[in-house]
Design a protein around this motif. Structure first.
Motif, PDB file in Angstrom:
ATOM      1  N   GLN A 334       0.796  -1.209   0.000  1.00  0.00           N
ATOM      2  CA  GLN A 334       0.000   0.000   0.000  1.00  0.00           C
ATOM      3  C   GLN A 334       0.842   1.278   0.000  1.00  0.00           C
ATOM      4  OE1 GLN A 334       0.115  -2.239   2.347  1.00  0.00           O
ATOM      5  NE2 GLN A 334       0.098  -1.410   4.422  1.00  0.00           N
ATOM      6  N   THR A 335       2.161   1.121  -0.098  1.00  0.00           N
ATOM      7  CA  THR A 335       3.024   2.300  -0.087  1.00  0.00           C
ATOM      8  C   THR A 335       2.700   3.203  -1.271  1.00  0.00           C
ATOM      9  OG1 THR A 335       4.803   1.069   0.960  1.00  0.00           O
ATOM     10  CG2 THR A 335       5.402   3.107  -0.167  1.00  0.00           C
ATOM     11  N   GLU A 336       2.475   4.462  -0.994  1.00  0.00           N
ATOM     12  CA  GLU A 336       2.145   5.403  -2.061  1.00  0.00           C
ATOM     13  C   GLU A 336       3.411   6.067  -2.587  1.00  0.00           C
ATOM     14  OE1 GLU A 336      -0.712   8.199  -0.730  1.00  0.00           O
ATOM     15  OE2 GLU A 336      -2.277   6.697  -0.388  1.00  0.00           O
ATOM     16  N   ILE A 337       3.427   6.301  -3.880  1.00  0.00           N
ATOM     17  CA  ILE A 337       4.513   7.063  -4.488  1.00  0.00           C
ATOM     18  C   ILE A 337       3.893   8.269  -5.179  1.00  0.00           C
ATOM     19  CG2 ILE A 337       6.093   5.120  -4.752  1.00  0.00           C
ATOM     20  CD1 ILE A 337       5.238   4.835  -7.598  1.00  0.00           C
ATOM     21  N   THR A 338       4.621   9.382  -5.132  1.00  0.00           N
ATOM     22  CA  THR A 338       4.111  10.629  -5.683  1.00  0.00           C
ATOM     23  C   THR A 338       4.552  10.740  -7.127  1.00  0.00           C
ATOM     24  OG1 THR A 338       4.293  11.642  -3.491  1.00  0.00           O
ATOM     25  CG2 THR A 338       4.021  13.127  -5.374  1.00  0.00           C
ATOM     26  N   ILE A 339       3.615  10.527  -8.038  1.00  0.00           N
ATOM     27  CA  ILE A 339       3.924  10.497  -9.464  1.00  0.00           C
ATOM     28  C   ILE A 339       3.682  11.863 -10.085  1.00  0.00           C
ATOM     29  CG2 ILE A 339       3.297   9.497 -11.693  1.00  0.00           C
ATOM     30  CD1 ILE A 339       4.819   7.601  -9.913  1.00  0.00           C
ATOM     31  N   GLN A 413       7.142   3.412 -25.507  1.00  0.00           N
ATOM     32  CA  GLN A 413       6.474   2.923 -24.302  1.00  0.00           C
ATOM     33  C   GLN A 413       7.336   3.009 -23.039  1.00  0.00           C
ATOM     34  OE1 GLN A 413       4.968  -1.036 -24.834  1.00  0.00           O
ATOM     35  NE2 GLN A 413       3.759  -1.019 -22.929  1.00  0.00           N
ATOM     36  N   TYR A 414       8.644   2.796 -23.159  1.00  0.00           N
ATOM     37  CA  TYR A 414       9.531   2.748 -21.991  1.00  0.00           C
ATOM     38  C   TYR A 414      10.718   3.686 -22.192  1.00  0.00           C
ATOM     39  CZ  TYR A 414       7.097  -1.670 -21.033  1.00  0.00           C
ATOM     40  OH  TYR A 414       6.159  -2.629 -20.790  1.00  0.00           O
ATOM     41  N   PHE A 415      11.342   4.043 -21.048  1.00  0.00           N
ATOM     42  CA  PHE A 415      12.664   4.648 -21.141  1.00  0.00           C
ATOM     43  C   PHE A 415      13.649   3.730 -20.433  1.00  0.00           C
ATOM     44  CE2 PHE A 415      11.357   6.430 -17.023  1.00  0.00           C
ATOM     45  CZ  PHE A 415      12.530   6.385 -16.273  1.00  0.00           C
ATOM     46  N   TYR A 416      14.920   3.791 -20.865  1.00  0.00           N
ATOM     47  CA  TYR A 416      15.938   2.853 -20.414  1.00  0.00           C
ATOM     48  C   TYR A 416      17.109   3.604 -19.812  1.00  0.00           C
ATOM     49  CZ  TYR A 416      13.244  -0.106 -23.556  1.00  0.00           C
ATOM     50  OH  TYR A 416      12.228  -0.777 -24.192  1.00  0.00           O
ATOM     51  N   LEU A 464      10.188  -1.527  -9.168  1.00  0.00           N
ATOM     52  CA  LEU A 464       8.970  -2.335  -9.216  1.00  0.00           C
ATOM     53  C   LEU A 464       7.737  -1.485  -8.924  1.00  0.00           C
ATOM     54  CD1 LEU A 464      10.086  -5.667  -7.482  1.00  0.00           C
ATOM     55  CD2 LEU A 464       9.737  -5.252  -9.918  1.00  0.00           C
ATOM     56  N   LYS A 465       7.877  -0.529  -7.999  1.00  0.00           N
ATOM     57  CA  LYS A 465       6.757   0.361  -7.702  1.00  0.00           C
ATOM     58  C   LYS A 465       6.368   1.193  -8.910  1.00  0.00           C
ATOM     59  CE  LYS A 465       5.917  -0.542  -3.369  1.00  0.00           C
ATOM     60  NZ  LYS A 465       4.613  -1.098  -2.961  1.00  0.00           N
ATOM     61  N   HIS A 466       7.335   1.439  -9.806  1.00  0.00           N
ATOM     62  CA  HIS A 466       7.058   2.176 -11.044  1.00  0.00           C
ATOM     63  C   HIS A 466       6.633   1.229 -12.174  1.00  0.00           C
ATOM     64  CE1 HIS A 466       9.213   5.408  -8.944  1.00  0.00           C
ATOM     65  NE2 HIS A 466       8.705   6.243  -9.835  1.00  0.00           N
ATOM     66  N   HIS A 467       6.400  -0.053 -11.836  1.00  0.00           N
ATOM     67  CA  HIS A 467       5.988  -1.088 -12.804  1.00  0.00           C
ATOM     68  C   HIS A 467       7.088  -1.353 -13.824  1.00  0.00           C
ATOM     69  CE1 HIS A 467       1.727   0.687 -12.001  1.00  0.00           C
ATOM     70  NE2 HIS A 467       2.218   0.055 -10.946  1.00  0.00           N
ATOM     71  N   GLY A 468       8.333  -1.175 -13.406  1.00  0.00           N
ATOM     72  CA  GLY A 468       9.455  -1.410 -14.287  1.00  0.00           C
ATOM     73  C   GLY A 468      10.216  -2.666 -13.922  1.00  0.00           C
ATOM     74  N   SER A 469      11.410  -2.809 -14.497  1.00  0.00           N
ATOM     75  CA  SER A 469      12.249  -3.984 -14.222  1.00  0.00           C
ATOM     76  C   SER A 469      13.713  -3.564 -14.300  1.00  0.00           C
ATOM     77  CB  SER A 469      11.967  -5.095 -15.241  1.00  0.00           C
ATOM     78  OG  SER A 469      12.277  -4.653 -16.560  1.00  0.00           O
ATOM     79  N   ILE A 470      14.579  -4.378 -13.681  1.00  0.00           N
ATOM     80  CA  ILE A 470      16.016  -4.081 -13.700  1.00  0.00           C
ATOM     81  C   ILE A 470      16.777  -5.386 -13.881  1.00  0.00           C
ATOM     82  CG2 ILE A 470      16.171  -4.183 -11.175  1.00  0.00           C
ATOM     83  CD1 ILE A 470      18.409  -2.044 -11.401  1.00  0.00           C
ATOM     84  N   LYS A 471      17.825  -5.341 -14.697  1.00  0.00           N
ATOM     85  CA  LYS A 471      18.659  -6.512 -14.960  1.00  0.00           C
ATOM     86  C   LYS A 471      20.127  -6.141 -14.788  1.00  0.00           C
ATOM     87  CE  LYS A 471      15.450  -8.600 -18.297  1.00  0.00           C
ATOM     88  NZ  LYS A 471      15.299  -9.085 -19.694  1.00  0.00           N
ATOM     89  N   VAL A 472      20.943  -7.178 -14.573  1.00  0.00           N
ATOM     90  CA  VAL A 472      22.370  -6.951 -14.409  1.00  0.00           C
ATOM     91  C   VAL A 472      23.132  -7.876 -15.350  1.00  0.00           C
ATOM     92  CG1 VAL A 472      22.483  -8.598 -12.491  1.00  0.00           C
ATOM     93  CG2 VAL A 472      24.289  -6.885 -12.765  1.00  0.00           C
ATOM     94  N   HIS A 473      24.174  -7.341 -15.976  1.00  0.00           N
ATOM     95  CA  HIS A 473      25.081  -8.124 -16.815  1.00  0.00           C
ATOM     96  C   HIS A 473      26.505  -7.792 -16.360  1.00  0.00           C
ATOM     97  CE1 HIS A 473      21.735  -9.029 -19.526  1.00  0.00           C
ATOM     98  NE2 HIS A 473      21.418  -7.743 -19.459  1.00  0.00           N
ATOM     99  N   ILE A 486      11.636   1.423 -17.399  1.00  0.00           N
ATOM    100  CA  ILE A 486      10.494   1.992 -16.679  1.00  0.00           C
ATOM    101  C   ILE A 486       9.513   2.572 -17.691  1.00  0.00           C
ATOM    102  CG2 ILE A 486       9.771   3.744 -15.007  1.00  0.00           C
ATOM    103  CD1 ILE A 486      12.512   3.506 -13.714  1.00  0.00           C
ATOM    104  N   PRO A 487       8.196   2.334 -17.514  1.00  0.00           N
ATOM    105  CA  PRO A 487       7.197   2.883 -18.451  1.00  0.00           C
ATOM    106  C   PRO A 487       7.222   4.415 -18.457  1.00  0.00           C
ATOM    107  CG  PRO A 487       6.224   1.176 -17.076  1.00  0.00           C
ATOM    108  CD  PRO A 487       7.570   1.480 -16.495  1.00  0.00           C
ATOM    109  N   LEU A 488       6.982   4.988 -19.632  1.00  0.00           N
ATOM    110  CA  LEU A 488       6.900   6.443 -19.740  1.00  0.00           C
ATOM    111  C   LEU A 488       5.632   6.968 -19.054  1.00  0.00           C
ATOM    112  CD1 LEU A 488       7.957   6.852 -23.487  1.00  0.00           C
ATOM    113  CD2 LEU A 488       9.325   7.443 -21.484  1.00  0.00           C
ATOM    114  N   LYS A 489       4.554   6.188 -19.144  1.00  0.00           N
ATOM    115  CA  LYS A 489       3.273   6.583 -18.529  1.00  0.00           C
ATOM    116  C   LYS A 489       2.977   5.640 -17.372  1.00  0.00           C
ATOM    117  CE  LYS A 489       2.235   9.960 -21.273  1.00  0.00           C
ATOM    118  NZ  LYS A 489       2.161  11.360 -20.766  1.00  0.00           N
ATOM    119  N   TYR A 490       2.756   6.202 -16.228  1.00  0.00           N
ATOM    120  CA  TYR A 490       2.450   5.402 -15.028  1.00  0.00           C
ATOM    121  C   TYR A 490       0.945   5.123 -15.005  1.00  0.00           C
ATOM    122  CZ  TYR A 490       2.045   3.966 -10.148  1.00  0.00           C
ATOM    123  OH  TYR A 490       1.788   3.264  -9.012  1.00  0.00           O
ATOM    124  N   ILE A 491       0.588   3.845 -14.957  1.00  0.00           N
ATOM    125  CA  ILE A 491      -0.813   3.442 -14.873  1.00  0.00           C
ATOM    126  C   ILE A 491      -1.035   2.764 -13.542  1.00  0.00           C
ATOM    127  CG2 ILE A 491      -2.637   2.027 -15.907  1.00  0.00           C
ATOM    128  CD1 ILE A 491      -1.205   2.282 -18.567  1.00  0.00           C
TER     129      ILE A 491
END
Length: 496
Positions: A334-339, A413-416, A464-473, A486-491
């Motif tokens: 339930q943590t809120e983030i200020t978008i 759709q996303y920024f990287y 994850l709260k921004h509905h994104g993902s992260i990977k490591v190489h 991370i998505p450009l538009k937060y839904i």
């Protein structure tokens, strides 16, 4: 109350419902089809018999010569003529009797006064009180089913001498027994009833067997869950003989238990790590404080040095506690983030400018590659923390005279965000654990560089709260790359 509860449990059980559905699926169509077949068979037979009766009645009407039965002047005839009339009537009696036997019916010749002139039975000379006969004397042909017989009454009429109408001389009454029809109906009904009873018994037996067959795999899963609740190890409830859906449920349940077990182990490890991480600065401060207390008349410079070390340990303790609180807050669903819509390029440049002195201290070059302006819906404060953690780690675990490259790009759709360093790298077996709390690739070096070991865990939770993902190489000795999408538009999504 116990009996009611037990009965309610049985009625709501899957076994009972499977039994009921299967039984009704067989029994209801069987009953409907049996009734339908019964009526079709009986009606067809009845219709054929009645049509035969009608045909026989028509033949009787057309064949039987009844004129002499209604000759009112026969007593005035001369003796020779009377003898001839009697011979004709006897001949007609024989003919009608033959028709009665041929068609299996009773035939009566009844005059206009309701007197039975001839009866293939034994009522000749009596008065007929049959309602159908009385109604037929009015000149109507009638048929009626009553008391197990099919009755026909057909008036015999001649042209009237005084008018253009016709005069009713009498009625030919025929009666057919419906005994065969009734017997046929009883036989068919008996066989249909026996078939229905047999089908019901088979349906109940099949429903019982199927209910056991369908619920047996579920019982096996239930047993595994019960054993698990009692502290036993989870047994593999999945077999190739089970239904596909139950195999999937078993597999999903097994994966859930494995995730739950992993989570419990992770929590236990987390508690252990927290205890260790919090205890280490306290232990260091305790040693430093005891050293100060145990040495009288120490130079002021040494006092200052010890106090500075204690202050650093306090700061370190504070950092660990702050990061722990932040991580706990981020993990709450339930943590809120200020978008708000923010300029991502400006945020990255601001973080790089703030970290530039740390990089210069190790003679590390910071490079920012911006392929296009990017505006996205993010929590600016938390996203700044993501960039800060990734770049600061890249600086800390880099080699002197190395390079940290930060790239920013986007599509529709996303920024990287990509952060690449030329540092020590991460072993392949450790790459899957870098986002775990308190996990450090090089524990000895981590002690020198400081930090709580929670930075990447917090970073991942924010993304994850921004509905994104992260990977490591990464490759040992060559460097590491973190890529955040991370998505450009937060839904807003429920239950996230």
């Amino acid at each position: 109350m116990k009996k009611y509860s037990k009965a309610n449990k049985v009625l709501r059980s899957l076994k009972f419902r499977v039994f009921t559905v299967v039984a009704l699926t067989v029994i209801v169509p069987t009953l409907i089809s049996s009734i339908f077949i019964y009526h079709i068979a009986v009606n067809n037979y009845c219709n054929k018999r009645i049509n035969r009766f009608k045909a026989g009645n028509t033949v009787i009407q057309n064949t039987a010569d009844t004129a002499h039965y209604f000759d009112e002047n026969e007593n005035e005839e001369i003796a020779g003529d009377v003898q001839q009339t009697d011979n004709t009537i006897l001949q007609n009696n024989s003919q009608i009797e033959h028709l009665s036997k041929a068609y299996g019916c009773r035939i009566q010749i009844i005059n206009a006064k309701s007197v039975i002139l001839y009866d293939s039975g034994s009522d000749s000379g009596k008065t007929s009180l049959a309602q159908i006969v009385q109604e037929s004397l009015s000149g109507k042909s009638l048929e009626k089913e009553a008391d197990g017989y099919m009755e026909y009454a057909n008036p015999v009429m001649v042209n009237s001498e005084n008018s253009s109408g016709k005069t009713v001389l009498g009625v030919i009454y025929t009666s057919y027994s419906l005994k065969e029809v009734q017997e046929y109906r009883e036989v068919v009904g008996r066989y249909v009833s026996m078939t229905v009873i047999l089908m019901i018994i088979l349906a109940l037996l099949a429903a019982w067997l199927l209910s056991i067959l369908f619920t047996k795999p579920i019982k096996r899963i239930e047993k595994s869950i019960t054993e698990l609740s009692l502290g036993k190890e989870l047994q593999d409830a999945e077999t190739k003989k089970d239904y596909v859906e139950l195999m999937e449920i078993s597999r999903d349940f097994k994966e859930l238990v494995e995730r739950w077990t992993t989570q419990v182990q992770s929590q236990q490890e987390f508690v252990s790590n927290v205890s260790h991480e919090l205890k280490t600065p306290i232990t260091s401060m305790k040693i430093l404080a005891d050293s100060l207390l145990g040495q009288q008349g120490m130079p002021e410079e040494l006092y200052q040095e010890f106090l500075q070390d204690i202050s650093k340990e306090i700061d370190r303790e504070n950092d660990i506690i702050t990061d722990l609180l932040e991580l706990v807050r981020m993990e709450k669903s339930q943590t809120e983030i200020t978008i708000s819509t923010a300029n991502i390029n400006d945020i990255v440049e601001m973080v790089l400018k703030r970290l530039k002195p740390i990089a210069e201290a190790k003679n590390i070059e910071l490079v920012f590659e911006s392929f296009r302006p990017v505006a996205a819906d993010v929590d600016e404060v938390k996203f700044s923390s993501v960039v800060n953690n990734l770049v600061e780690n890249a600086i800390k675990y880099n080699n002197e005279d190395g390079t940290v490259t930060v790239s920013l790009n986007s599509d529709h759709q996303y920024f990287y965000l990509k952060v690449t360093d030329t540092g020590i790298g991460i072993a392949e077996e450790d790459q899957a654990r870098v986002f775990e709390r308190f996990f450090r690739v090089d524990k000895a070096r981590a002690r020198e560089t400081g930090g709580s070991g929670l930075g990447l865990a917090i970073t991942r939770e924010i993304i994850l709260k921004h509905h994104g993902s992260i990977k490591v190489h990464s490759k040992e000795g060559e460097g590491t790359t973190f890529i955040a999408r991370i998505p450009l538009k937060y839904i807003q999504q429920d239950n996230l």
